[in-house]
Design an enzyme around this catalytic site. Sequence first.
Site, mmCIF file in Angstrom:
data_model
loop_
_atom_site.group_PDB
_atom_site.id
_atom_site.type_symbol
_atom_site.label_atom_id
_atom_site.label_comp_id
_atom_site.label_asym_id
_atom_site.label_seq_id
_atom_site.Cartn_x
_atom_site.Cartn_y
_atom_site.Cartn_z
ATOM 1 N N GLU A 53 -2.064 11.092 -16.168
ATOM 2 C CA GLU A 53 -1.381 9.900 -15.636
ATOM 3 C C GLU A 53 -2.409 8.935 -15.093
ATOM 4 O O GLU A 53 -3.388 9.331 -14.463
ATOM 5 C CB GLU A 53 -0.434 10.240 -14.473
ATOM 6 N N GLU B 264 1.410 17.930 -10.328
ATOM 7 C CA GLU B 264 1.091 17.620 -8.935
ATOM 8 C C GLU B 264 1.720 18.627 -7.966
ATOM 9 O O GLU B 264 2.547 18.260 -7.111
ATOM 10 C CB GLU B 264 1.526 16.196 -8.599
HETATM 11 C C1 BG6 Z 1 2.665 10.621 -9.912
HETATM 12 C C2 BG6 Z 1 3.872 11.446 -10.256
HETATM 13 O O1 BG6 Z 1 2.256 10.967 -8.632
HETATM 14 O O2 BG6 Z 1 2.774 9.266 -9.781
HETATM 15 C C3 BG6 Z 1 5.037 10.656 -10.830
HETATM 16 O O3 BG6 Z 1 3.559 12.494 -11.135
HETATM 17 C C4 BG6 Z 1 5.140 9.315 -10.119
HETATM 18 O O4 BG6 Z 1 6.186 11.426 -10.726
HETATM 19 C C5 BG6 Z 1 3.839 8.529 -10.349
HETATM 20 O O5 BG6 Z 1 6.246 8.577 -10.499
HETATM 21 C C6 BG6 Z 1 3.789 7.139 -9.746
HETATM 22 O O6 BG6 Z 1 3.980 7.178 -8.368
HETATM 23 P P1 BG6 Z 1 5.243 6.475 -7.695
HETATM 24 O O7 BG6 Z 1 5.374 7.076 -6.346
HETATM 25 O O8 BG6 Z 1 4.930 5.026 -7.643
HETATM 26 O O9 BG6 Z 1 6.385 6.786 -8.583
#
Ligand code: BG6
Length: 478
Positions: free
Chosen positions: A371, A171
């Site tokens: 993800e 990201e």
């Molecule tokens: C992604 C990132 O945007 O989302 C992670 O690569 C992050 O690092 C994940 O933890 C979930 O988002 P958040 O803000 O709820 O942790």
Amino acid sequence: MAYKKYYLPKDFILGAAASAWQTEGWCGKKEFQDSFMDVWYKADPNLWHNGYGPTIATDFYNRYHEDVKLMGEIGLNAYRTSIDWSRFIKNYETAEVDEDAAEYYNDLIDDLIKNGVEPMICLEHYELPAVLLEKYGGWGSKHVVELYVKYAEQVFKLYGDRVKYFFTFNEPIVIQTRAFLDSIRYPFKQDTKTAMQWSYNKILASAKAIEDYKRGNYNKDGKIGIILNIEVTYPRSSAEHDVMAAKIYDLFFNRIFLDPCVKGVLPDELLKILKYHHCSFEFTQEELNIIKNNTVQILGLNLYAPARVKARDSAWNPSTPFHPSYYYEKFELPGRKMNLSRGWEIYPKIMYDMAMRIKNEYGNIEWLVTENGMGIENEQNFKNEDGVIQDDYRIEFISDHLRWLLKAIEEGSNCKGYMLWAFTDNVSPQNAFKNRYGLVEIDLDDNRNRRIKKSGYWYKEVLKNRYFEYKDFTPEYK
Ligand code: BG6
């Protein structure tokens, strides 16, 4: 309600992801080895939920054998994490490797392989060494680009023989958007030109690292790519002004990375708009050639929620610096399904729509969902009498997203896998342990002990049987 079996394609990778800084903790780091995330946390720990942060995180650095064993038990096909640049290197100028850190990552990679889990390694998940931010302004500096490439080369040399999947960034748009465009995060500046330079320099750094990787011939089965958080962008309506708003959003938040990384070219429209607003970044023709000749071999996409946008209803404040929202406003679709803990819309069809876009507009390049997942607050309330979290909502979330992805694969998408965020609960930027994402619980009240959740057992079954069952019919799925 009828249930249907959804089968995973033969070599489909079903895995899970995390990052170094969100799991490892500071143990083993030398005093000068702070990362950007570490100094952000140190600047004001009170802004982090209940004060938790990267300090101990999940204590993965000390407990990775335990976690990898669990991965093996669940039968994960792959695990993605990052190498923390700030920990791995002890002299950032010469890229001299820190032997302790190198030994730790070496052992982690070997342990994953021993347990049947394919390691996937990302080179930057916001772990820019803090000193490079202080000294050179971080990713705004071309010198930092060179230091990153030297660091990347050390990683390839040490682990390229065994690691078949490398990613240059996770990201790469996020930090500068939050810090320099939206100004909601450390170091709280508002400077659009800097944000744009950071983005461009990361595109360049990625291409240079890819060039280096290809030159090194480290592994005949090895691939290198980048992980982008591209959002499927839907306009509020089919009216021209809303469609235009969505196009510009897409340009600034998706195509800015997607086009150069996959097609080797920055979008012309983007360069024109930046010039018009006096926010152009500095580049040379030679750099553009490097970007052109070193596109990704595989693409990782983090897909959580759609972006919905509309044309602006209100006038722009001319005394504020340019922000892409000059051209759009976010739009909340009435009736949308929400994950209220995270404040993100749940719309599983994004998997299908994104897959089709990559197929039709980006040469059907090989890609992975790197993800997707569901962060839920107060998960301890869902424990049964044996203390196991009954996260049926997560099973439903994964199933619904996966089946849309499988439908796209049936229709020719070149998607090769799905990585859940995350294997264990871990530390989110600022939200820390508020929203839990894992297949495995980290019990903060009990010495961070690990306990597999219901979704973890479910994942294990899916991995064993290579299918899952889900409702046969929901309104939109045909
Ligand atoms: C992604 C990132 O945007 O989302 C992670 O690569 C992050 O690092 C994940 O933890 C979930 O988002 P958040 O803000 O709820 O942790």
